[in-house]
Design a protein around this motif. Structure first.
Motif, PDB file in Angstrom:
ATOM      1  N   ILE A  34      -5.621  -6.172   6.892  1.00  0.00           N
ATOM      2  CA  ILE A  34      -5.659  -4.709   6.872  1.00  0.00           C
ATOM      3  C   ILE A  34      -4.760  -4.177   5.765  1.00  0.00           C
ATOM      4  CG2 ILE A  34      -5.069  -2.616   8.179  1.00  0.00           C
ATOM      5  CD1 ILE A  34      -5.499  -4.255  10.735  1.00  0.00           C
ATOM      6  N   GLU A  35      -5.202  -3.126   5.108  1.00  0.00           N
ATOM      7  CA  GLU A  35      -4.304  -2.304   4.313  1.00  0.00           C
ATOM      8  C   GLU A  35      -4.269  -0.931   4.961  1.00  0.00           C
ATOM      9  OE1 GLU A  35      -5.522  -1.767   0.249  1.00  0.00           O
ATOM     10  OE2 GLU A  35      -7.250  -0.519   0.777  1.00  0.00           O
ATOM     11  N   GLU A  49      10.342  10.006   7.069  1.00  0.00           N
ATOM     12  CA  GLU A  49      11.331   8.995   7.460  1.00  0.00           C
ATOM     13  C   GLU A  49      10.689   7.924   8.332  1.00  0.00           C
ATOM     14  OE1 GLU A  49      14.663  10.898   9.316  1.00  0.00           O
ATOM     15  OE2 GLU A  49      14.778  12.466   7.785  1.00  0.00           O
ATOM     16  N   ILE A  50       9.836   8.346   9.250  1.00  0.00           N
ATOM     17  CA  ILE A  50       9.132   7.385  10.117  1.00  0.00           C
ATOM     18  C   ILE A  50       8.210   6.501   9.281  1.00  0.00           C
ATOM     19  CG2 ILE A  50       7.485   7.160  12.010  1.00  0.00           C
ATOM     20  CD1 ILE A  50       8.584   9.886  13.044  1.00  0.00           C
ATOM     21  N   ILE A  51       7.469   7.116   8.365  1.00  0.00           N
ATOM     22  CA  ILE A  51       6.567   6.348   7.498  1.00  0.00           C
ATOM     23  C   ILE A  51       7.343   5.339   6.665  1.00  0.00           C
ATOM     24  CG2 ILE A  51       4.982   6.507   5.535  1.00  0.00           C
ATOM     25  CD1 ILE A  51       4.216   9.317   6.597  1.00  0.00           C
ATOM     26  N   GLU A  52       8.445   5.762   6.084  1.00  0.00           N
ATOM     27  CA  GLU A  52       9.237   4.868   5.229  1.00  0.00           C
ATOM     28  C   GLU A  52       9.818   3.701   6.026  1.00  0.00           C
ATOM     29  OE1 GLU A  52      11.984   7.658   3.575  1.00  0.00           O
ATOM     30  OE2 GLU A  52      10.719   8.074   1.818  1.00  0.00           O
ATOM     31  N   ARG A  53      10.219   3.973   7.248  1.00  0.00           N
ATOM     32  CA  ARG A  53      10.759   2.898   8.088  1.00  0.00           C
ATOM     33  C   ARG A  53       9.718   1.810   8.336  1.00  0.00           C
ATOM     34  NH1 ARG A  53      12.208   5.752  12.167  1.00  0.00           N
ATOM     35  NH2 ARG A  53      10.783   5.118  13.818  1.00  0.00           N
ATOM     36  N   TYR A  54       8.506   2.223   8.644  1.00  0.00           N
ATOM     37  CA  TYR A  54       7.450   1.236   8.894  1.00  0.00           C
ATOM     38  C   TYR A  54       6.941   0.609   7.592  1.00  0.00           C
ATOM     39  CZ  TYR A  54       7.229   2.001  13.881  1.00  0.00           C
ATOM     40  OH  TYR A  54       7.545   2.033  15.219  1.00  0.00           O
ATOM     41  N   VAL A  61       1.385  -4.308   4.029  1.00  0.00           N
ATOM     42  CA  VAL A  61       0.296  -3.650   4.760  1.00  0.00           C
ATOM     43  C   VAL A  61       0.232  -2.157   4.438  1.00  0.00           C
ATOM     44  CG1 VAL A  61      -0.604  -3.079   7.054  1.00  0.00           C
ATOM     45  CG2 VAL A  61       0.461  -5.312   6.653  1.00  0.00           C
ATOM     46  N   ILE A  62       1.385  -1.501   4.460  1.00  0.00           N
ATOM     47  CA  ILE A  62       1.432  -0.044   4.355  1.00  0.00           C
ATOM     48  C   ILE A  62       1.746   0.411   2.937  1.00  0.00           C
ATOM     49  CG2 ILE A  62       2.620   2.054   5.127  1.00  0.00           C
ATOM     50  CD1 ILE A  62       3.175   0.652   7.771  1.00  0.00           C
ATOM     51  N   LYS A  63       0.949   1.345   2.442  1.00  0.00           N
ATOM     52  CA  LYS A  63       1.294   2.069   1.229  1.00  0.00           C
ATOM     53  C   LYS A  63       1.056   3.556   1.504  1.00  0.00           C
ATOM     54  CE  LYS A  63      -3.165   0.834  -0.927  1.00  0.00           C
ATOM     55  NZ  LYS A  63      -3.803   0.230  -2.127  1.00  0.00           N
ATOM     56  N   TYR A  64       1.866   4.394   0.884  1.00  0.00           N
ATOM     57  CA  TYR A  64       1.778   5.816   1.198  1.00  0.00           C
ATOM     58  C   TYR A  64       2.082   6.661  -0.027  1.00  0.00           C
ATOM     59  CZ  TYR A  64       6.901   5.999   1.300  1.00  0.00           C
ATOM     60  OH  TYR A  64       8.233   5.945   0.949  1.00  0.00           O
ATOM     61  N   ILE A  65       1.609   7.899   0.049  1.00  0.00           N
ATOM     62  CA  ILE A  65       1.983   8.909  -0.937  1.00  0.00           C
ATOM     63  C   ILE A  65       2.400  10.157  -0.162  1.00  0.00           C
ATOM     64  CG2 ILE A  65       0.505   8.064  -2.798  1.00  0.00           C
ATOM     65  CD1 ILE A  65      -1.507  10.284  -2.060  1.00  0.00           C
ATOM     66  N   GLY A  79      -7.086   9.211   0.112  1.00  0.00           N
ATOM     67  CA  GLY A  79      -6.972   7.915   0.772  1.00  0.00           C
ATOM     68  C   GLY A  79      -8.135   7.001   0.443  1.00  0.00           C
ATOM     69  N   ILE A  80      -9.343   7.560   0.409  1.00  0.00           N
ATOM     70  CA  ILE A  80     -10.518   6.752   0.068  1.00  0.00           C
ATOM     71  C   ILE A  80     -10.396   6.209  -1.356  1.00  0.00           C
ATOM     72  CG2 ILE A  80     -13.015   6.856  -0.361  1.00  0.00           C
ATOM     73  CD1 ILE A  80     -13.104   8.932   1.959  1.00  0.00           C
ATOM     74  N   SER A  81      -9.930   7.033  -2.283  1.00  0.00           N
ATOM     75  CA  SER A  81      -9.798   6.589  -3.678  1.00  0.00           C
ATOM     76  C   SER A  81      -8.750   5.486  -3.823  1.00  0.00           C
ATOM     77  CB  SER A  81      -9.444   7.776  -4.583  1.00  0.00           C
ATOM     78  OG  SER A  81      -8.138   8.257  -4.310  1.00  0.00           O
ATOM     79  N   MET A  82      -7.764   5.454  -2.923  1.00  0.00           N
ATOM     80  CA  MET A  82      -6.737   4.417  -2.950  1.00  0.00           C
ATOM     81  C   MET A  82      -7.176   3.132  -2.250  1.00  0.00           C
ATOM     82  SD  MET A  82      -3.427   6.804  -2.006  1.00  0.00           S
ATOM     83  CE  MET A  82      -2.287   5.412  -1.860  1.00  0.00           C
ATOM     84  N   SER A  83      -8.246   3.195  -1.478  1.00  0.00           N
ATOM     85  CA  SER A  83      -8.657   2.069  -0.642  1.00  0.00           C
ATOM     86  C   SER A  83      -9.324   0.973  -1.455  1.00  0.00           C
ATOM     87  CB  SER A  83      -9.638   2.558   0.437  1.00  0.00           C
ATOM     88  OG  SER A  83      -9.041   3.520   1.270  1.00  0.00           O
ATOM     89  N   THR A  84      -9.044  -0.264  -1.072  1.00  0.00           N
ATOM     90  CA  THR A  84      -9.670  -1.416  -1.719  1.00  0.00           C
ATOM     91  C   THR A  84     -10.455  -2.271  -0.735  1.00  0.00           C
ATOM     92  OG1 THR A  84      -7.680  -2.787  -1.454  1.00  0.00           O
ATOM     93  CG2 THR A  84      -7.869  -1.508  -3.493  1.00  0.00           C
TER      94      THR A  84
END
Length: 248
Positions: A34-35, A49-54, A61-65, A79-84
């Motif tokens: 999973i990504e 802060e919650i996102i950065e912790r995980y 697994v996790i990438k975020y903007i 999100g779709i454009s970032m998906s692989t």
């Protein structure tokens, strides 16, 4: 089977109350390839802060903007454009997956190939279970299928387009109607895939009126029925607000 990469997208804004539950439901899946892409709209509470912790805990697994967007469908399209991944699922920041959700989707995908996959949704109101829902794609002319349970092959977005950002509330519904129009297969998974909390923007009066506009645009509702439904809904809303003021 584990060779199929699945992309999961969550869009959020000031979602500190429930987003940790959403994230946990993704990273604890029984299927491992999973990504997880989180698109934050510049939250001002503790969401980031919650996102950065995980993200630190699951860096592979996790990438975020985190940046401003023009609406929920603009964020989903990012999100779709970032998906692989071959398959893409979208789960909102107050909803959550069952632990075997992606495994069940993959099992069906290995049998049927590119399609829209969707299943049973548990629906909650004030954290109380109110119903189980699973809408067949043949009913799309009158109601939306349960979007939190949906997984699409990425080729469908490439061939038929992403979310129409001119809609503010029913862009997901418009996309499903578009895919059905072009004969894309819809495959039902006869198990609970996702859990949904009522109370979001899709249940507001504006969302209902935009739904009518979508039906009008697609020829599913006549102009006279569109006017009648819109007027009657406004009258009911006015009367409801008046009753509320009287009770106070």
């Amino acid at each position: 089977m584990n060779s199929v990469l699945v992309s999961i997208i969550t869009v959020c804004f000031n979602s500190e109350k429930y987003i940790e539950q959403t994230i946990k439901s993704v990273v604890s899946q029984t299927y491992g390839n999973i990504e997880y892409i989180i698109v934050d709209g510049k939250s001002t509470d503790s969401t980031l802060e919650i996102i950065e912790r995980y993200s630190n805990k699951y860096p592979h697994v996790i990438k975020y903007i985190s940046e401003a967007d023009t609406g929920i469908y603009n964020a989903m399209n990012k999100g779709i454009s970032m998906s692989t991944g071959e398959l893409i699922g979208i789960i909102n920041s107050d909803d959550w997956y069952e632990q075997t959700a992606i495994e069940q989707i993959i099992n069906a995908y290995c049998l049927h190939g590119p399609a829209v996959y969707h299943g049973i949704q548990r629906t909650y109101s004030n954290d109380m279970l109110v119903e189980l829902q699973c809408t067949n794609s043949t009913q799309l002319v009158v109601k939306m299928i349960e979007h939190p349970t949906c997984f699409l092959h990425k080729s469908l977005y490439l061939e038929y387009g992403v979310f129409d950002e001119s809609y503010h509330y029913v862009g997901d519904y418009e996309l499903m109607l578009r895919l059905r129009k072009f004969g894309v297969p819809f495959i039902i998974i006869e198990s609970v895939i996702a859990n949904f909390r009522q109370g979001g923007a899709s249940h507001t009066a504006k969302a209902i009126w935009e739904n009518y506009r979508l039906w009008l645009d697609l020829g599913l509702l006549s102009r006279s029925d569109y006017v009648y439904r819109s007027v009657m809904d406004r009258i009911r809303l006015f009367m409801k607000r008046g009753q509320y003021k009287i009770k106070k």
